[in-house]
Structures are given as C-alpha cells and as structure tokens.
Scaffold this active site. Structure first.
Site, PDB file in Angstrom:
ATOM      1  N   GLY A 189       0.499  -1.346  -0.326  1.00  0.00           N
ATOM      2  CA  GLY A 189      -0.007  -0.128  -0.251  1.00  0.00           C
ATOM      3  C   GLY A 189       1.290   1.480   0.091  1.00  0.00           C
ATOM      4  CD  GLU A 210       0.951   0.840   7.285  1.00  0.00           C
ATOM      5  OE1 GLU A 210       0.672   0.959   5.663  1.00  0.00           O
ATOM      6  OE2 GLU A 210       0.742  -0.665   7.553  1.00  0.00           O
ATOM      7  CG  PHE A 212     -11.837   0.637   1.599  1.00  0.00           C
ATOM      8  CD1 PHE A 212     -11.789   0.150   2.737  1.00  0.00           C
ATOM      9  CD2 PHE A 212     -11.812  -0.017  -0.074  1.00  0.00           C
ATOM     10  CE1 PHE A 212     -10.895  -0.854   2.326  1.00  0.00           C
ATOM     11  CE2 PHE A 212     -11.015  -0.719   0.012  1.00  0.00           C
ATOM     12  CZ  PHE A 212     -10.542  -1.465   0.694  1.00  0.00           C
ATOM     13  CB  VAL A 213      -9.741   6.157   0.232  1.00  0.00           C
ATOM     14  CG1 VAL A 213     -10.532   7.263   1.609  1.00  0.00           C
ATOM     15  CG2 VAL A 213      -8.675   5.043   1.290  1.00  0.00           C
TER      16      VAL A 213
HETATM   17  P1  XMP Z   1      -5.048  -1.626  10.305  1.00  0.00           P
HETATM   18  O1  XMP Z   1      -6.649  -1.517  10.526  1.00  0.00           O
HETATM   19  O2  XMP Z   1      -4.535  -2.317  10.990  1.00  0.00           O
HETATM   20  O3  XMP Z   1      -4.692  -1.400   8.734  1.00  0.00           O
HETATM   21  O4  XMP Z   1      -4.704   0.107  11.200  1.00  0.00           O
HETATM   22  C1  XMP Z   1      -4.332  -1.316   8.454  1.00  0.00           C
HETATM   23  C2  XMP Z   1      -3.858  -1.496   6.967  1.00  0.00           C
HETATM   24  O5  XMP Z   1      -5.441  -1.866   6.269  1.00  0.00           O
HETATM   25  C3  XMP Z   1      -5.528  -1.398   5.306  1.00  0.00           C
HETATM   26  N1  XMP Z   1      -6.666  -0.441   5.186  1.00  0.00           N
HETATM   27  C4  XMP Z   1      -6.978   0.535   4.201  1.00  0.00           C
HETATM   28  N2  XMP Z   1      -6.914  -0.238   2.527  1.00  0.00           N
HETATM   29  N3  XMP Z   1      -8.524   1.762   1.953  1.00  0.00           N
HETATM   30  C5  XMP Z   1      -7.205   0.655   1.221  1.00  0.00           C
HETATM   31  O6  XMP Z   1      -6.875  -0.083   0.852  1.00  0.00           O
HETATM   32  C6  XMP Z   1      -8.557   1.466   3.453  1.00  0.00           C
HETATM   33  O7  XMP Z   1      -9.504   2.304   3.940  1.00  0.00           O
HETATM   34  C7  XMP Z   1      -7.869   0.955   4.800  1.00  0.00           C
HETATM   35  N4  XMP Z   1      -7.856   1.047   5.258  1.00  0.00           N
HETATM   36  C8  XMP Z   1      -7.054   0.248   6.309  1.00  0.00           C
HETATM   37  C9  XMP Z   1      -4.076  -0.687   4.793  1.00  0.00           C
HETATM   38  O8  XMP Z   1      -3.360  -2.039   4.335  1.00  0.00           O
HETATM   39  C10 XMP Z   1      -3.098  -0.701   6.186  1.00  0.00           C
HETATM   40  O9  XMP Z   1      -1.923  -0.452   5.800  1.00  0.00           O
HETATM   41 MG    MG Z   2      -0.659  -1.006   3.755  1.00  0.00          MG
END
Ligand code: XMP
Ligand code: MG
Length: 182
Positions: free
Chosen positions: A45, A103, A159-160
């Site tokens: 990502g 990140e 969700f982006v």
């Molecule tokens: P957490 O919940 O562990 O998530 O903080 C971090 C990882 O989750 C993915 N993530 C997203 N990916 N759109 C995405 O494409 C979103 O809105 C989104 N929210 C979380 C992402 O890989 C991130 O590093």
């Molecule tokens: Mg990620």
C-alpha cells in the site's frame, strides 16, 4: 468488473504532491539529517507514498536507505483480520539507526501497533511513523496509543483506494486517492 466502478476523488494527485513537500521538510526538522535514516516502506500500500516521500527526503538526508517490509492482515477483505503476519522482512539491521516507518493508512491501528513493537525490539536509535492517511474513527479501543508522527491527510469512515491503496488488488495505480462508488 471491479475496475469500471466510479471513483470519487478525495485527494487529487496535485493535492498529494503539494502535501509531501512540507511533510518532508517537517521530518527533516525533527530528525538528525547528519545521521543515517532508514525508511521502512510497508508493501504494497505505501509503495507510491514511499517513492514520492523518499525523493522529497533525499535532498535533506544524504544517508538515506529505502527498505521494504510486507505485512498481511487484510487479505482480500476490507476489514482487518486482527492477525498480522510478516511476509517480507528487512534486509538490513536497524539497531542504533534512525528509522521512519512509511505506511499508507492507519485504520484500526492493529498493523502499526504490531509493527512498532516488532521494530522497537530491534533497538533502533529512534523510531517514527509517517502515514499518508489517518482514519481516527477506525481506531480500536486497545490501540489508542497507536499514532503516526507525520500524517498526510485525515479521512473519515470511508474505504479509500488509489495511490497505492487497493480494493482486492485493483485501483492501486491511480495517481489520486478516492472512494469507490457502490
Ligand atoms: P489497520 O486496521 O491494521 O489497517 O490499522 C491498516 C492496513 O489496512 C489497510 N486499510 C485500507 N486499505 N483502503 C485500503 O485500500 C482503506 O480505506 C483501508 N483502511 C485500512 C491498509 O493496507 C493498511 O495498511
Ligand atoms: Mg498497508
């Protein structure tokens, strides 16, 4: 087909480009530019953000390294599984060095919380986090202390996709961040 859905732009390529410069400057003011800096770009990502941030940091940090880690927590689902696994680890030690984790987005905070504990155990000189996006509304209660030292933009409970972020593998290559219209 997933790729033909309409995407509403949240942060344009121009907005992202304009945000990265001051972010790099801020980082250069907070860290020791005379020392080595290891960027730990989290695949997949953060690949776009990592590449752009690295180039913006290069003029400030002559001793810049770019390293990658790959973690999995989401699989193909939009919601976190709560479990984090290291699929690709660093190829270089970070002990005694300045480290900046890069990140894409902090949502529940589970991934970053796990990663920070893992890297802290390797005794870096300093450990900070830069996240392109922060979704504070998503934070799980137990991850209250998880945060990024540098944030590009805050997002609401959506969700982006785009600029590295994917939905089941699609949309990663878009030059902007947007929301998929359902
Ligand atoms: P957490 O919940 O562990 O998530 O903080 C971090 C990882 O989750 C993915 N993530 C997203 N990916 N759109 C995405 O494409 C979103 O809105 C989104 N929210 C979380 C992402 O890989 C991130 O590093
Ligand atoms: Mg990620």
């Amino acid at each position: 087909m997933a790729t033909t859905k309409k995407i509403n732009v949240l942060f344009s390529a121009e907005m992202i480009r304009r945000r990265i410069r001051p972010l790099a400057y801020e980082i250069s003011q907070c860290l020791d530019t005379s020392q080595e800096l290891v960027l730990v770009v989290i695949l997949k990502g953060a690949v776009m953000f990592g590449a752009d941030l690295a180039r913006a940091l290069a003029p400030f940090f002559p001793l810049l390294r770019v390293e990658f880690m790959r973690l999995s927590s989401y699989g193909n689902e939009r919601k976190t599984s709560g479990e984090v696994k290291v699929e690709l680890d660093l190829s270089h030690p970070i002990e005694g060095r300045q480290v900046l984790v890069v990140e894409d987005i902090i949502d529940t905070g589970t991934t970053l919380g796990y990663l920070v504990r893992l890297l802290q155990a390797r005794r870096p000189r300093t450990l900070q986090v830069a996240a392109l996006l922060d979704k504070p509304s998503g934070r799980h209660a137990g991850n209250g202390g998880v945060h990024a030292d540098y944030v590009g933009f805050e997002v609401g409970p959506v969700f982006v996709v785009g600029y590295g972020l994917d939905d089941a593998g699609f949309y990663r290559a878009l030059p902007y961040v947007g929301v998929v219209e359902d």
